[in-house]
Write a protein that holds these residues in place. Structure first.
Motif, short mmCIF file in Angstrom:
data_model
loop_
_atom_site.label_atom_id
_atom_site.label_comp_id
_atom_site.label_asym_id
_atom_site.label_seq_id
_atom_site.Cartn_x
_atom_site.Cartn_y
_atom_site.Cartn_z
N SER A 170 -11.31 -36.38 -41.92
CA SER A 170 -12.53 -36.08 -41.18
C SER A 170 -12.30 -36.50 -39.73
CB SER A 170 -13.73 -36.82 -41.75
OG SER A 170 -14.86 -36.62 -40.90
N ASN A 171 -12.16 -35.50 -38.87
CA ASN A 171 -12.03 -35.81 -37.44
C ASN A 171 -13.31 -36.40 -36.91
OD1 ASN A 171 -9.37 -35.02 -37.19
ND2 ASN A 171 -9.92 -32.90 -36.80
N TYR A 172 -14.44 -35.95 -37.42
CA TYR A 172 -15.72 -36.48 -36.97
C TYR A 172 -15.83 -37.98 -37.28
CZ TYR A 172 -20.72 -37.17 -36.40
OH TYR A 172 -21.94 -37.65 -36.00
N HIS A 173 -15.40 -38.38 -38.47
CA HIS A 173 -15.47 -39.79 -38.88
C HIS A 173 -14.20 -40.56 -38.49
CE1 HIS A 173 -18.37 -37.82 -41.63
NE2 HIS A 173 -19.06 -38.93 -41.40
N LEU A 174 -13.19 -39.86 -37.95
CA LEU A 174 -11.89 -40.45 -37.62
C LEU A 174 -11.36 -41.27 -38.81
CD1 LEU A 174 -12.32 -41.52 -33.88
CD2 LEU A 174 -11.28 -39.43 -34.81
#
Length: 171
Positions: free
Chosen positions: A133-137
């Motif tokens: 998840s790039n959003y959540h890194l």
């Protein structure tokens, strides 16, 4: 420890609160390759290869004799061909005990400038059965004892971005 079969993988709002939003940061993590904690590892879902940069290879103290020759070039962004110096297989561990995994990763070793020490691409992400998840890194992956996690380092991601922009300015 109880063994868990087919765990569900999800991301919570608690994880996202730890980050500075909004962001477009890349997913940059730390892995353990052999007995070496390797920082500044880019996780790239679009990469068809796992890459190890020569500077990191040297810092790990690996002998060049461990490289297996290869003649398959990498095609970089913009169509440029990069010829690896060889391939090396390293045991890579991610996650925290007991929710961790260790897998052999075959890296293409390249000698070119980068702010990163390595790139983890689809071959390894698929072998880990990882969800990114790039959003959540964050990366999550199943283990025998539940869901393992590998958190991205937002500060390192931003430093690498700046360093890569500075490298582009000098080309």
């Amino acid at each position: 420890m109880a063994r868990i079969n087919n765990p569900l993988i999800g991301f919570s709002e608690e994880v996202e609160r730890r980050l500075h939003h909004p962001h477009d940061d890349t997913l940059v993590v730390t892995i353990q390759a052999r007995d070496y904690n390797m920082h500044r590892v880019l996780v790239d879902n679009d990469s068809s290869a796992d890459i190890l940069y020569y500077d990191a290879f040297q810092q790990m103290g690996i002998s060049r004799e461990q490289l297996v020759p290869t003649n398959a070039p990498l095609i970089a962004f913009g169509g440029t061909k990069v010829f690896p110096l060889g391939v090396v297989t390293l045991a890579v561990t991610v996650g925290d005990y007991p929710q961790h995994i260790t897998k052999n990763v075959t890296f293409l070793m390249v000698d070119c400038s980068s702010a990163y020490n390595a790139i983890i691409g689809r071959p390894t992400l698929n072998s880990w059965k990882a969800i990114t998840s790039n959003y959540h890194l964050m990366i999550k992956f199943p283990t025998d004892y539940g869901i393992g996690e590998l958190r991205g380092d937002q500060v390192a991601a931003r430093k690498c971005y700046v360093a890569m922009m500075e490298m582009d300015d000098h080309l």
